[in-house]
Structures are given as structure tokens and as C-alpha cells.
Design an enzyme around this catalytic site. Structure first.
Site, short mmCIF file in Angstrom:
data_model
loop_
_atom_site.label_atom_id
_atom_site.label_comp_id
_atom_site.label_asym_id
_atom_site.label_seq_id
_atom_site.Cartn_x
_atom_site.Cartn_y
_atom_site.Cartn_z
N ASP A 30 -33.44 75.11 -16.61
CA ASP A 30 -34.22 76.34 -16.80
C ASP A 30 -33.53 77.30 -17.77
O ASP A 30 -32.30 77.33 -17.85
CB ASP A 30 -34.43 77.02 -15.44
CG ASP A 30 -35.53 78.06 -15.48
OD1 ASP A 30 -36.37 78.02 -16.40
OD2 ASP A 30 -35.55 78.92 -14.58
N GLY A 60 -36.66 79.41 -22.65
CA GLY A 60 -37.42 80.52 -23.25
C GLY A 60 -36.54 81.74 -23.48
O GLY A 60 -36.57 82.36 -24.55
N ARG A 72 -40.37 80.21 -28.15
CA ARG A 72 -39.92 79.50 -26.95
C ARG A 72 -39.69 78.01 -27.24
O ARG A 72 -38.79 77.39 -26.68
CB ARG A 72 -40.95 79.66 -25.83
CG ARG A 72 -41.08 81.08 -25.31
CD ARG A 72 -42.20 81.17 -24.26
NE ARG A 72 -41.97 80.25 -23.17
CZ ARG A 72 -41.16 80.48 -22.13
NH1 ARG A 72 -40.53 81.64 -22.04
NH2 ARG A 72 -40.99 79.57 -21.20
N HIS A 112 -36.86 75.02 -26.27
CA HIS A 112 -37.09 73.70 -25.67
C HIS A 112 -36.43 72.61 -26.51
O HIS A 112 -35.86 71.66 -25.98
CB HIS A 112 -38.59 73.42 -25.53
CG HIS A 112 -39.29 74.36 -24.60
ND1 HIS A 112 -38.75 74.74 -23.39
CD2 HIS A 112 -40.48 75.00 -24.69
CE1 HIS A 112 -39.59 75.57 -22.78
NE2 HIS A 112 -40.65 75.75 -23.55
N SER A 168 -43.06 70.69 -14.76
CA SER A 168 -43.56 70.76 -13.39
C SER A 168 -45.09 70.75 -13.36
O SER A 168 -45.75 71.04 -14.37
CB SER A 168 -43.04 72.03 -12.70
OG SER A 168 -43.76 73.17 -13.12
N TRP A 190 -48.40 73.47 -16.26
CA TRP A 190 -49.70 73.42 -16.94
C TRP A 190 -50.27 74.82 -17.11
O TRP A 190 -51.19 75.02 -17.91
CB TRP A 190 -50.70 72.58 -16.13
CG TRP A 190 -50.39 71.11 -16.13
CD1 TRP A 190 -49.82 70.40 -15.11
CD2 TRP A 190 -50.64 70.16 -17.18
NE1 TRP A 190 -49.69 69.08 -15.46
CE2 TRP A 190 -50.20 68.90 -16.73
CE3 TRP A 190 -51.19 70.26 -18.47
CZ2 TRP A 190 -50.28 67.75 -17.50
CZ3 TRP A 190 -51.28 69.12 -19.24
CH2 TRP A 190 -50.83 67.88 -18.75
N LEU A 201 -25.77 54.21 -15.52
CA LEU A 201 -26.23 55.54 -15.10
C LEU A 201 -27.74 55.47 -14.92
O LEU A 201 -28.45 54.88 -15.73
CB LEU A 201 -25.89 56.58 -16.20
CG LEU A 201 -26.46 57.99 -16.00
CD1 LEU A 201 -25.80 58.69 -14.82
CD2 LEU A 201 -26.27 58.83 -17.27
N ARG A 256 -29.34 74.54 -10.52
CA ARG A 256 -30.36 75.23 -11.30
C ARG A 256 -29.65 76.16 -12.26
O ARG A 256 -28.78 76.95 -11.87
CB ARG A 256 -31.32 76.05 -10.44
CG ARG A 256 -32.39 76.71 -11.33
CD ARG A 256 -33.51 77.38 -10.58
NE ARG A 256 -34.56 77.78 -11.52
CZ ARG A 256 -35.85 77.76 -11.28
NH1 ARG A 256 -36.28 77.35 -10.10
NH2 ARG A 256 -36.72 78.14 -12.20
N SER A 295 -38.63 76.04 -7.17
CA SER A 295 -39.82 75.84 -8.02
C SER A 295 -40.43 74.45 -7.83
O SER A 295 -40.81 73.80 -8.80
CB SER A 295 -39.47 76.09 -9.49
OG SER A 295 -39.00 77.41 -9.67
#
Ligand code: IPE
Ligand code: IPE
Ligand code: MG
Length: 247
Positions: free
Chosen positions: A22, A25, A35, A39, A67, A71, A133, A190, A198
Site C-alpha cells: 500500500d 498513490g 497515481r 503503481h 482487491s 474496482w 520460492l 502492511r 482491507s
């Protein structure tokens, strides 16, 4: 008096690290960039983290990439996130195959564009024999959606006679989750300073150690992963019992 923290020598490396990536942005906004720039930098952080996790001896790395609630973002940003998944697989799959990384994608497949479903299927098939991994990307993933999809399949198996309702317990139920062949996460990280899940791995995180870091995802890498692992190693996991020291 405070208990001395167990030394790193005693506490093992977590077998499974899960990360809510997270802060892309905010990272971009600090630089007056869109933003989507954040990413794109987030993909670089993912690359660094996959490498660092392998070096640290982590066996399972699971990352939250998109997530079921994402959307709600503007279509342009949603499209950019899908493009980055395409780009990441296109650029890195050969390397992941070579380096022994097994790729899995968890989350709902319904409603995903055809090419995305194909890209995911191909990445999973090409890395199926790898074991160094295990990289799992949670994409179009929500913990509630995953549990509801599992419940639907359980109900189907009961009504077709494949499963007795009286045999359903936690062990049986979790074989219907997307994470059927993964161990539960030992540590759930997080980034970005938010203190919430979330909708990530709700079932699987029952006994995960939660680590919240004040670093924005595009700044994540080897050092931040080492810090998260170090924090984890100082925790005393009790699983509802008494302290592990007296076990
Ligand atoms: C994480 O960064 C990436 C995704 C959720 C896809 P964000 O886009 O949530 O960044 P912030 O939280 O707005 O800073
Ligand atoms: C969680 O981050 C989802 C991913 C990292 C993919 P969000 O940025 O979407 O979460 P909220 O909206 O802050 O809870
Ligand atoms: Mg966010």
C-alpha cells in the site's frame, strides 16, 4: 520487568510472508506525479522484494495487488493496474521460471478479461515444477469473496452427495479456499502506515503476526523486508496456549 526479546538466533525466518502493498498513490503525490506512476514504481518494489525474499530463505511470498474493492477506483487507474500485471508477467516470467519461482494467482477469475485469465494460466503452468520460492499474487482478491466462493462450492458438493454436511470443519473448509496448497502466513505486513486488513487473507491470517510499517510501497525492498522479519522474530507466538518459552 520486561521480558527479554528472544534473540534472532532462536527465532526462525518466517516460512510465509504476506504483504499488503500500500501507498503507491501517496508516494506519487509526494512527487507531484499521477497515481499510475506510483503503481509503476510499485512493480519495481515487487521485483526487489521477490529477490530479497528468496535470499532471506522465505518459502512463500504472497502479495496483494488488486482487491475486489479496487474496482471502485476510476476506470483509468483500474486499467493501469491490469496493464501492470500484464507487463510484470511479460517482463519477468522467463526470469521467474529460471530462478525457481512458482507463481500462483489467487482471487476471483470471473469477470477478468480473457487475456488476463490466459496470462495467469500460462504463468502458473510454466512455473508449476518450481519450488525455490512460491510467489502468490492476490489479484481481484477479497477475503470475504474467497470465503463466499468456497462456501458455494462446499454447498454444491453437499448437494451432489460428494460431501457430508456433518464432515465440514475448519480443516475441510479451508481446502476449498484459493490458498488450498499454501501454509498460513506467519507474518502479514502492511506498508504505508494504515492499520487495517482491507479484506486480505481474513481466514488465513487467524494467527499471523501483524506488522505495520511506515514505509510507502514504492520504497520497499531488501531493508524493509529485513526489518519486518526482524520484528516478527521478536514476537512470542502462542496460538491460544501459554508462552512458547514455557512450552
Ligand atoms: C497500493 O497503493 C496499490 C493498490 C491498492 C492497487 P494505493 O494505490 O492504495 O496507494 P495509496 O494508498 O492511495 O497511497
Ligand atoms: C489494499 O489497499 C489493496 C491492495 C493493496 C491491493 P487499499 O489502498 O485498496 O485499501 P484501503 O482502501 O486503504 O482500505
Ligand atoms: Mg491504498
Amino acid at each position: 520487568m520486561a521480558q527479554p526479546a528472544p534473540s534472532s538466533a532462536q527465532a526462525p525466518t518466517p516460512r510465509h510472508v504476506a504483504i499488503i502493498m500500500d501507498g503507491n498513490g501517496r508516494w506519487a503525490r509526494q512527487r507531484n506525479r499521477p497515481r499510475t506512476f506510483g503503481h509503476a514504481e510499485g512493480v519495481e518494489a515487487l521485483r526487489r522484494t521477490v529477490e530479497a525474499a528468496g535470499e532471506a530463505g522465505v518459502e512463500y511470498l504472497t502479495v496483494f495487488g488488486f482487491s475486489t474493492e479496487n474496482w471502485r477506483r476510476p476506470a483509468e487507474e483500474v486499467n493501469a493496474l491490469f496493464d501492470l500485471l500484464r507487463l510484470y508477467v511479460a517482463r519477468d516470467l522467463d526470469k521467474l521460471v529460471r530462478e525457481g519461482v512458482r507463481v500462483r494467482v489467487i482471487g476471483g477469475r470471473e469477470g477478468l478479461q480473457r487475456d488476463i485469465a490466459d496470462i495467469i494460466g500460462n504463468a502458473e503452468a510454466r512455473t508449476r515444477e518450481n519450488a525455490k520460492l512460491n510467489l502468490t499474487i492476490a489479484f481481484n482478491y477479497g477475503g470475504q469473496d474467497e470465503i463466499a466462493r468456497a462456501a458455494r462450492r462446499v454447498a454444491e458438493d453437499v448437494s451432489s452427495g460428494k460431501l457430508n454436511a456433518s464432515d465440514i470443519d475448519a480443516k475441510v473448509f479451508e481446502t476449498y479456499l484459493d490458498t488450498d496448497d499454501l501454509p498460513p502466513p506467519d507474518v502479514l505486513v502492511r506498508t504505508s502506515g494504515e492499520f487495517r486488513l482491507s479484506n486480505f487473507m481474513l481466514w488465513q491470517s487467524a494467527y499471523a503476526e501483524l506488522v505495520f510499517l511506515d514505509v510507502l510501497w514504492p520504497d520497499f525492498g531488501k531493508d524493509a523486508l529485513a526489518l519486518a522479519i526482524d520484528v516478527y522474530r521478536r514476537r512470542d507466538r502462542r496460538y491460544g496456549g501459554t508462552t512458547s518459552e514455557s512450552a
